[in-house]
Design a protein around this motif. Structure first.
Motif, PDB file in Angstrom:
ATOM      1  N   LEU A  48       6.914 -12.262 -13.896  1.00 41.51           N
ATOM      2  CA  LEU A  48       6.624 -10.927 -13.375  1.00 41.51           C
ATOM      3  C   LEU A  48       5.308 -10.912 -12.593  1.00 41.51           C
ATOM      4  O   LEU A  48       5.216 -10.312 -11.514  1.00 41.51           O
ATOM      5  CB  LEU A  48       6.574  -9.915 -14.521  1.00 41.51           C
ATOM      6  CG  LEU A  48       7.890  -9.640 -15.248  1.00 41.51           C
ATOM      7  CD1 LEU A  48       7.655  -8.743 -16.453  1.00 41.51           C
ATOM      8  CD2 LEU A  48       8.911  -9.011 -14.313  1.00 41.51           C
ATOM      9  N   ILE A  49       4.292 -11.558 -13.147  1.00 41.89           N
ATOM     10  CA  ILE A  49       2.995 -11.599 -12.460  1.00 41.89           C
ATOM     11  C   ILE A  49       3.110 -12.382 -11.154  1.00 41.89           C
ATOM     12  O   ILE A  49       2.526 -11.997 -10.127  1.00 41.89           O
ATOM     13  CB  ILE A  49       1.923 -12.220 -13.379  1.00 41.89           C
ATOM     14  CG1 ILE A  49       1.643 -11.299 -14.560  1.00 41.89           C
ATOM     15  CG2 ILE A  49       0.632 -12.483 -12.605  1.00 41.89           C
ATOM     16  CD1 ILE A  49       0.682 -11.873 -15.583  1.00 41.89           C
ATOM     17  N   SER A  50       3.862 -13.471 -11.161  1.00 40.54           N
ATOM     18  CA  SER A  50       4.043 -14.267  -9.938  1.00 40.54           C
ATOM     19  C   SER A  50       4.687 -13.430  -8.838  1.00 40.54           C
ATOM     20  O   SER A  50       4.240 -13.450  -7.687  1.00 40.54           O
ATOM     21  CB  SER A  50       4.902 -15.495 -10.241  1.00 40.54           C
ATOM     22  OG  SER A  50       4.278 -16.335 -11.190  1.00 40.54           O
ATOM     23  N   LEU A  82      13.138   1.677 -15.524  1.00 36.28           N
ATOM     24  CA  LEU A  82      13.657   0.490 -14.841  1.00 36.28           C
ATOM     25  C   LEU A  82      12.745  -0.713 -15.077  1.00 36.28           C
ATOM     26  O   LEU A  82      13.233  -1.849 -15.275  1.00 36.28           O
ATOM     27  CB  LEU A  82      13.783   0.761 -13.337  1.00 36.28           C
ATOM     28  CG  LEU A  82      15.033   1.508 -12.863  1.00 36.28           C
ATOM     29  CD1 LEU A  82      14.948   1.783 -11.367  1.00 36.28           C
ATOM     30  CD2 LEU A  82      16.295   0.711 -13.172  1.00 36.28           C
ATOM     31  N   ALA A  83      11.442  -0.492 -15.061  1.00 34.46           N
ATOM     32  CA  ALA A  83      10.497  -1.580 -15.330  1.00 34.46           C
ATOM     33  C   ALA A  83      10.657  -2.094 -16.755  1.00 34.46           C
ATOM     34  O   ALA A  83      10.608  -3.308 -17.004  1.00 34.46           O
ATOM     35  CB  ALA A  83       9.066  -1.091 -15.092  1.00 34.46           C
ATOM     36  N   LEU A  84      10.868  -1.181 -17.697  1.00 35.50           N
ATOM     37  CA  LEU A  84      11.120  -1.580 -19.083  1.00 35.50           C
ATOM     38  C   LEU A  84      12.402  -2.410 -19.174  1.00 35.50           C
ATOM     39  O   LEU A  84      12.441  -3.452 -19.849  1.00 35.50           O
ATOM     40  CB  LEU A  84      11.228  -0.339 -19.966  1.00 35.50           C
ATOM     41  CG  LEU A  84      11.710  -0.553 -21.403  1.00 35.50           C
ATOM     42  CD1 LEU A  84      10.721  -1.420 -22.165  1.00 35.50           C
ATOM     43  CD2 LEU A  84      11.912   0.786 -22.112  1.00 35.50           C
ATOM     44  N   GLY A  85      13.446  -1.946 -18.482  1.00 37.44           N
ATOM     45  CA  GLY A  85      14.704  -2.681 -18.491  1.00 37.44           C
ATOM     46  C   GLY A  85      14.575  -4.057 -17.875  1.00 37.44           C
ATOM     47  O   GLY A  85      15.182  -5.026 -18.363  1.00 37.44           O
ATOM     48  N   LEU A 192       7.407  -3.225  -6.978  1.00 36.88           N
ATOM     49  CA  LEU A 192       6.904  -2.118  -7.799  1.00 36.88           C
ATOM     50  C   LEU A 192       7.286  -2.302  -9.262  1.00 36.88           C
ATOM     51  O   LEU A 192       6.458  -2.119 -10.168  1.00 36.88           O
ATOM     52  CB  LEU A 192       7.456  -0.797  -7.260  1.00 36.88           C
ATOM     53  CG  LEU A 192       7.026   0.480  -7.981  1.00 36.88           C
ATOM     54  CD1 LEU A 192       5.512   0.660  -7.898  1.00 36.88           C
ATOM     55  CD2 LEU A 192       7.737   1.696  -7.394  1.00 36.88           C
ATOM     56  N   LEU A 193       8.534  -2.682  -9.508  1.00 40.38           N
ATOM     57  CA  LEU A 193       8.994  -2.873 -10.890  1.00 40.38           C
ATOM     58  C   LEU A 193       8.277  -4.038 -11.558  1.00 40.38           C
ATOM     59  O   LEU A 193       7.918  -3.959 -12.738  1.00 40.38           O
ATOM     60  CB  LEU A 193      10.511  -3.101 -10.908  1.00 40.38           C
ATOM     61  CG  LEU A 193      11.389  -1.930 -10.467  1.00 40.38           C
ATOM     62  CD1 LEU A 193      12.861  -2.302 -10.549  1.00 40.38           C
ATOM     63  CD2 LEU A 193      11.115  -0.695 -11.314  1.00 40.38           C
ATOM     64  N   CYS A 194       8.067  -5.129 -10.816  1.00 37.39           N
ATOM     65  CA  CYS A 194       7.372  -6.287 -11.377  1.00 37.39           C
ATOM     66  C   CYS A 194       5.927  -5.940 -11.743  1.00 37.39           C
ATOM     67  O   CYS A 194       5.424  -6.348 -12.798  1.00 37.39           O
ATOM     68  CB  CYS A 194       7.403  -7.451 -10.389  1.00 37.39           C
ATOM     69  SG  CYS A 194       9.022  -8.227 -10.196  1.00 37.39           S
ATOM     70  N   ARG A 195       5.258  -5.185 -10.881  1.00 39.17           N
ATOM     71  CA  ARG A 195       3.865  -4.824 -11.143  1.00 39.17           C
ATOM     72  C   ARG A 195       3.746  -3.900 -12.353  1.00 39.17           C
ATOM     73  O   ARG A 195       2.870  -4.086 -13.213  1.00 39.17           O
ATOM     74  CB  ARG A 195       3.267  -4.163  -9.905  1.00 39.17           C
ATOM     75  CG  ARG A 195       3.023  -5.140  -8.762  1.00 39.17           C
ATOM     76  CD  ARG A 195       2.555  -4.439  -7.502  1.00 39.17           C
ATOM     77  NE  ARG A 195       2.260  -5.423  -6.446  1.00 39.17           N
ATOM     78  CZ  ARG A 195       1.954  -5.101  -5.194  1.00 39.17           C
ATOM     79  NH1 ARG A 195       1.885  -3.811  -4.839  1.00 39.17           N
ATOM     80  NH2 ARG A 195       1.705  -6.045  -4.305  1.00 39.17           N
ATOM     81  N   ILE A 196       4.626  -2.908 -12.434  1.00 40.23           N
ATOM     82  CA  ILE A 196       4.574  -1.986 -13.574  1.00 40.23           C
ATOM     83  C   ILE A 196       4.940  -2.713 -14.863  1.00 40.23           C
ATOM     84  O   ILE A 196       4.309  -2.498 -15.914  1.00 40.23           O
ATOM     85  CB  ILE A 196       5.509  -0.787 -13.329  1.00 40.23           C
ATOM     86  CG1 ILE A 196       4.994   0.052 -12.156  1.00 40.23           C
ATOM     87  CG2 ILE A 196       5.630   0.078 -14.579  1.00 40.23           C
ATOM     88  CD1 ILE A 196       5.880   1.207 -11.781  1.00 40.23           C
ATOM     89  N   MET A 241      10.188 -16.301  -8.002  1.00 40.01           N
ATOM     90  CA  MET A 241       9.879 -15.425  -6.874  1.00 40.01           C
ATOM     91  C   MET A 241      10.681 -15.828  -5.634  1.00 40.01           C
ATOM     92  O   MET A 241      11.245 -14.986  -4.933  1.00 40.01           O
ATOM     93  CB  MET A 241       8.377 -15.485  -6.600  1.00 40.01           C
ATOM     94  CG  MET A 241       7.883 -14.590  -5.467  1.00 40.01           C
ATOM     95  SD  MET A 241       8.003 -15.352  -3.828  1.00 40.01           S
ATOM     96  CE  MET A 241       6.985 -16.804  -4.047  1.00 40.01           C
ATOM     97  N   LEU A 242      10.758 -17.138  -5.368  1.00 39.90           N
ATOM     98  CA  LEU A 242      11.478 -17.619  -4.186  1.00 39.90           C
ATOM     99  C   LEU A 242      12.956 -17.287  -4.242  1.00 39.90           C
ATOM    100  O   LEU A 242      13.550 -16.891  -3.231  1.00 39.90           O
ATOM    101  CB  LEU A 242      11.287 -19.133  -4.047  1.00 39.90           C
ATOM    102  CG  LEU A 242       9.901 -19.613  -3.607  1.00 39.90           C
ATOM    103  CD1 LEU A 242       9.848 -21.133  -3.611  1.00 39.90           C
ATOM    104  CD2 LEU A 242       9.558 -19.072  -2.218  1.00 39.90           C
ATOM    105  N   GLN A 243      13.570 -17.435  -5.411  1.00 39.49           N
ATOM    106  CA  GLN A 243      15.002 -17.163  -5.488  1.00 39.49           C
ATOM    107  C   GLN A 243      15.301 -15.682  -5.258  1.00 39.49           C
ATOM    108  O   GLN A 243      16.321 -15.323  -4.692  1.00 39.49           O
ATOM    109  CB  GLN A 243      15.572 -17.661  -6.814  1.00 39.49           C
ATOM    110  CG  GLN A 243      15.349 -16.804  -8.030  1.00 39.49           C
ATOM    111  CD  GLN A 243      16.471 -15.819  -8.269  1.00 39.49           C
ATOM    112  OE1 GLN A 243      17.550 -15.963  -7.702  1.00 39.49           O
ATOM    113  NE2 GLN A 243      16.211 -14.829  -9.088  1.00 39.49           N
TER     114      GLN A 243
END
Length: 394
Positions: A48-50, A82-85, A192-196, A241-243
């Motif tokens: 997620l951080i990547s 959605l971020a939780l999911g 946005l979802l990854c950051r949250i 991230m690339l995929q």
């Protein structure tokens, strides 16, 4: 085929190859890092951080626009859930490949269409065509065969894979709803979802995995042993991230059906690559079950595509029937003008009587439509009472 089409085809093939390589590499590295460093929450957080760190600059270089508007209230009703999911689905996915083989985990994930159909029916009231329902049978049958013949079967691994598939199915349904309601670009929504997700679950990671890591007596936390899992974590996050980037790139280049086929092919590549690299034991029955499940996914994608195309045709154009039986409208003979050229009398002209039709020797006669208002004002036609005879029923 022109050179532009050839170059486009070469580009598409290269993007798909890189997509497959990054996906297979990410799954294999994920299995390796979890085998040596058994902390699925840590692996999930690193991914997620990547994505949160790398994708922002990449989207800027690609010129992905900042579209849409998300109200503050919408964050609590849709974005944060959605971020939780996303976090829980990714965590369940990592738990599954930690406990069972990568090939089996991805076979179970082939049940995604089954969850999507059931949840769409329950949550949205959507119904499917009979071919769509029938296409689920080989998916279910293939997964059952693969489960019964899996050498490294673990019940918790099965539950984790099913939980991840359920979560990703819910993510798919509500992400589409979110994109429709906000107008966000799909890659912007992903960032946005990854950051949250990373921000919200970083404290959870500190409480659970971080405390376990620093208090562990295992040699994995010692200086020399820590270098390998850290390096694997870095590449796992990078390939993840690339995929995602290449997956959305392929989706933008081809049709929905072609993307679905490419995605099913990617799953076959992941299963094959994991079997080759990781050398996990597999039986012929197990392999047949996997292939049946993948075949069912292909059949489902085709049936779903046909259903969507039929719905589009119904909404775009009404069904129109044209009745050209002029004998039903006129009693007696019809004044087709094979020999007449008096346009004011009947509106028909013989090809030889009009300069635009003189070379069209295949035509017996032609009916001219009335000129438009602009044509009459410009004087393009000398006659204003041309008309055609016929009837149309809508």
């Amino acid at each position: 085929m022109d050179s532009e089409a050839i170059l486009y085809g070469i580009k598409l093939v290269l993007v798909c190859i890189v997509w497959y390589i990054s996906s297979a590499s990410g799954n294999i590295i994920g299995k390796l890092v979890l085998t040596e460093f058994p902390y699925p929450m840590t692996v999930t957080l690193v991914q997620l951080i990547s994505a949160a760190v790398y994708l922002g600059p990449i989207l800027g270089l690609l010129g992905v626009p900042h579209t849409g508007n998300v109200p503050k209230r919408y964050y609590f009703t849709m974005i944060i859930p959605l971020a939780l999911g996303k976090f829980l689905s990714s965590l369940s996915s990592h738990v599954s490949i930690w406990i069972v083989s990568v090939s089996y985990a991805h076979t179970v994930k082939a049940t995604l269409p089954l969850f999507t159909v059931v949840l769409s029916r329950v949550l949205l009231g959507e119904t499917q065509t009979l071919p769509v329902y029938l296409s689920l049978l080989p998916i279910i049958g293939g997964v059952i065969i693969a489960t019964l013949t899996e050498v490294s079967f673990e019940f918790m691994g099965l539950l984790s894979a099913l939980g991840a598939t359920l979560g990703f199915s819910l993510m798919t349904i509500f992400s589409k709803k979110c994109l429709h309601e906000t107008g966000l670009h799909h890659l912007r929504l992903l960032v946005l979802l990854c950051r949250i997700s990373a921000l919200c679950f970083f404290p959870v990671w500190l409480i659970f995995d971080f405390r376990k890591i620093i208090s562990s007596d295992d040699t994995v936390v010692e200086g020399k042993s820590l270098a390998t899992p850290v390096l694997l974590l870095f590449f796992d996050g990078l390939f993840s991230m690339l995929q995602n980037v290449f997956a959305f790139t392929v989706l933008a280049m081809v049709s929905t059906l072609s993307y679905a086929v490419a995605n099913a092919t990617k799953r076959v590549v992941i299963i094959g690559a994991s079997l080759f690299v990781l050398q996990n034991p597999i039986t012929m029955s197990n392999f047949i079950g996997m292939m049946i499940a993948i075949f069912g996914v292909l059949v489902y994608n085709k049936a779903k595509y046909d259903q969507n195309q039929a719905k589009k045709r119904e909404t775009i154009l009404p069904y129109i029937r044209s009745d050209s039986n002029l004998n039903a409208l006129y009693k007696g003979s019809l004044p087709h003008s094979k020999s007449m050229s008096n346009l004011r009398e009947n509106g028909y002209v013989h090809p030889d009587d009009h300069i635009l039709l003189q070379n069209n020797i295949q035509m017996d006669h032609v009916t001219l439509l009335p000129p438009m208002k602009d044509d009459k004002e410009r004087g393009s036609f000398g006659l204003s009472d041309l008309h055609s005879r016929g009837v149309h029923h809508v």
